[in-house]
Scaffold this active site. Structure first.
Site, short mmCIF file in Angstrom:
data_model
loop_
_atom_site.label_atom_id
_atom_site.label_comp_id
_atom_site.label_asym_id
_atom_site.label_seq_id
_atom_site.Cartn_x
_atom_site.Cartn_y
_atom_site.Cartn_z
N CYS A 119 103.21 55.48 30.39
CA CYS A 119 103.07 54.05 30.09
C CYS A 119 102.08 53.79 28.94
CB CYS A 119 102.67 53.28 31.34
SG CYS A 119 103.78 53.56 32.72
N HIS A 252 99.62 46.83 29.10
CA HIS A 252 100.82 47.42 29.70
C HIS A 252 101.26 46.54 30.87
CE1 HIS A 252 103.57 49.96 31.71
NE2 HIS A 252 102.75 50.31 32.68
N ASN A 282 108.09 46.84 35.31
CA ASN A 282 107.36 47.84 34.54
C ASN A 282 108.38 48.74 33.82
OD1 ASN A 282 105.86 50.01 33.64
ND2 ASN A 282 104.72 50.27 35.55
N1 ACO Z 1 108.31 45.43 50.38
C1 ACO Z 1 107.67 45.14 51.52
N2 ACO Z 1 106.65 45.86 52.00
C2 ACO Z 1 106.27 46.94 51.28
C3 ACO Z 1 106.88 47.31 50.08
C4 ACO Z 1 107.95 46.50 49.63
N3 ACO Z 1 108.62 46.78 48.49
N4 ACO Z 1 106.28 48.41 49.60
C5 ACO Z 1 105.31 48.74 50.45
N5 ACO Z 1 105.30 47.84 51.48
C6 ACO Z 1 104.41 47.81 52.63
C7 ACO Z 1 103.78 49.16 52.94
O1 ACO Z 1 104.67 49.95 53.72
C8 ACO Z 1 102.56 48.77 53.72
O2 ACO Z 1 102.92 48.45 55.03
P1 ACO Z 1 101.96 48.83 56.25
O3 ACO Z 1 100.70 48.05 56.01
O4 ACO Z 1 102.75 48.38 57.43
O5 ACO Z 1 101.77 50.28 56.15
C9 ACO Z 1 102.12 47.48 53.03
O6 ACO Z 1 103.28 46.98 52.34
C10 ACO Z 1 101.00 47.66 52.03
O7 ACO Z 1 101.32 48.80 51.21
P2 ACO Z 1 100.36 49.30 50.10
O8 ACO Z 1 101.02 50.41 49.33
O9 ACO Z 1 99.01 49.55 50.70
O10 ACO Z 1 100.31 47.99 49.20
P3 ACO Z 1 99.30 47.59 48.09
O11 ACO Z 1 98.61 46.38 48.47
O12 ACO Z 1 98.49 48.74 47.59
O13 ACO Z 1 100.31 47.21 46.93
C11 ACO Z 1 101.12 48.08 44.87
C12 ACO Z 1 101.16 48.20 46.38
C13 ACO Z 1 101.75 46.78 44.45
C14 ACO Z 1 101.91 49.24 44.26
C15 ACO Z 1 99.65 48.16 44.43
O14 ACO Z 1 99.02 49.28 44.94
C16 ACO Z 1 99.49 48.12 42.98
O15 ACO Z 1 99.63 47.10 42.37
N6 ACO Z 1 99.14 49.27 42.38
C17 ACO Z 1 99.06 49.39 40.97
C18 ACO Z 1 99.99 50.42 40.58
C19 ACO Z 1 101.11 49.93 39.78
O16 ACO Z 1 101.29 48.79 39.41
N7 ACO Z 1 101.88 50.91 39.46
C20 ACO Z 1 102.94 50.75 38.57
C21 ACO Z 1 103.10 52.00 37.84
S1 ACO Z 1 101.62 52.58 37.26
C22 ACO Z 1 101.47 52.23 35.68
O17 ACO Z 1 102.39 51.74 35.09
C23 ACO Z 1 100.19 52.49 35.05
#
Ligand code: ACO
Length: 325
Positions: A119, A252, A282
């Site tokens: 990215c 990004h 993304n």
């Molecule tokens: N729909 C519904 N529920 C979901 C989904 C979904 N698509 N995906 C995960 N969940 C659930 C999980 O199973 C979990 O449930 P649980 O609490 O019962 O176990 C709950 O939601 C929370 O999951 P987490 O993974 O802890 O969620 P988090 O708050 O961390 O959000 C996210 C996830 C959005 C990916 C976040 O970590 C984030 O924004 N990270 C940044 C990374 C990113 O944006 N990456 C993109 C690529 S990286 C890059 O381009 C640099």
């Protein structure tokens, strides 16, 4: 005045199929995976993504974006002597996607190669092309970010498959006497390679390792906000300017919460942040040039304005380019 690099035109190439969060919820739901528009928008700001048809490749999207950028610049294939494509989803192991774009566009001179910095790939490619132009190795370049990330997603992993889309964005660069690209800074720290990766390979005719993207979302979130803040400050200082001199911030486009947190740390109001993650999700290396092109074409980004582009991604890699349009 010493030789500089200007952005002469921008362009996009997006596959026509739009998949909304509601569409995804239905598709995943049919396979027993629960998700919702509320969850996806609330955590990421993503509302929809463009997904490529199975036979569409990164080089095809890149060629479309490049053609639009050339048209915007008023230039043609005979004017280009460098093509760099940033991609993590190349058409082939080799030749490079850039060579396929060169052939498709009918460019018959100059150099062509790919850059792999996930990215952060577009800012890596932009900084590389800028260096090559300033040293006289090239005069006019196409720098393209192109991805079909949908191919490396595990569609049974709701934690990652809802986050990405396909597309390509391009810029045409040219040697100029007036300053265009004001400063660039690039970084990598391979110690973090395991938090975001597609750890597979083709070997002996078989897939070795894991062919799908895996991610520690929270670790990526924290690191991304920290390094985007640091590198934004570095590049503005390198250019001898202040953060208040930045007209537009184009981070990004991974997650609106990362972008808002970055802008807040940098003291840049969110009204100065170009956001397309809601429409494109993304698109990895394509996300910054797609957002740049959107801002140029809708008239927000004006000639003479200063645009701070910041990439961050797997590797871990990150970097920033400050450009005067
Ligand atoms: N729909 C519904 N529920 C979901 C989904 C979904 N698509 N995906 C995960 N969940 C659930 C999980 O199973 C979990 O449930 P649980 O609490 O019962 O176990 C709950 O939601 C929370 O999951 P987490 O993974 O802890 O969620 P988090 O708050 O961390 O959000 C996210 C996830 C959005 C990916 C976040 O970590 C984030 O924004 N990270 C940044 C990374 C990113 O944006 N990456 C993109 C690529 S990286 C890059 O381009 C640099």
């Amino acid at each position: 005045m010493s030789r500089s690099t200007r952005i002469l035109g921008t362009g996009s190439g997006l596959p026509p199929r739009i998949v909304t969060n509601a569409d995804l919820a239905t598709e995943l739901g049919a396979r027993g995976l629960e998700t919702s528009d509320d969850w996806i928008v609330g955590r990421t700001g993503i509302r929809q993504r463009h997904l490529a048809a199975p036979d569409v490749t990164s080089s095809q999207l890149a060629t479309e974006a490049a053609g639009n950028a050339l048209q915007a610049a008023g230039l043609g294939p005979a004017d280009i002597d460098l093509i760099i494509v940033a991609t993590s989803t190349p058409d082939y192991v080799f030749p490079s996607t850039a060579c396929l774009v060169q052939k498709a566009l009918g460019v018959e001179q100059g150099a062509a190669f790919d850059v792999q910095a996930v990215c952060a790939g577009f800012v890596y490619a932009l900084a590389t092309a800028d260096s090559m132009i300033r040293t006289g190795l090239a005069r006019r370049a196409l720098v393209i970010g192109a991805e079909v990330f949908s191919r490396i997603l595990d569609w049974n992993d709701r934690g990652t498959c809802v986050l990405f889309g396909d597309g390509a964005g391009a810029v045409v660069l040219g040697a100029a006497d007036e300053p265009g690209i004001l400063a660039a800074r690039l970084h990598a720290d391979g110690r973090h390679e395991s938090i975001l990766r597609t750890a597979g390979n083709v070997s002996g005719g078989a897939i070795i390792g894991h062919p799908f993207l895996t991610m520690d979302g929270q670790a990526v979130f924290k690191l991304a906000v920290t390094v985007l803040d640091q590198v934004g400050r570095e590049v503005v200082e390198e250019a001898g300017l202040q953060l208040a001199d930045v007209d537009w911030l184009i981070p990004h486009q991974a997650n609106v919460r990362i972008m808002q947190a970055t802008a807040k740390r940098l003291g840049i109001p969110t009204s100065k942040v170009i956001i397309t993650v809601d429409r494109h999700a993304n698109t990895s290396a394509a996300s910054i040039p797609l957002a740049l092109d959107a801002g140029v074409r809708d008239g927000r980004i004006q000639p003479g304005q200063r645009v701070l582009m910041e990439g961050v991604g797997g590797g871990f890699t990150w970097g920033a380019v400050l450009a005067r349009m």
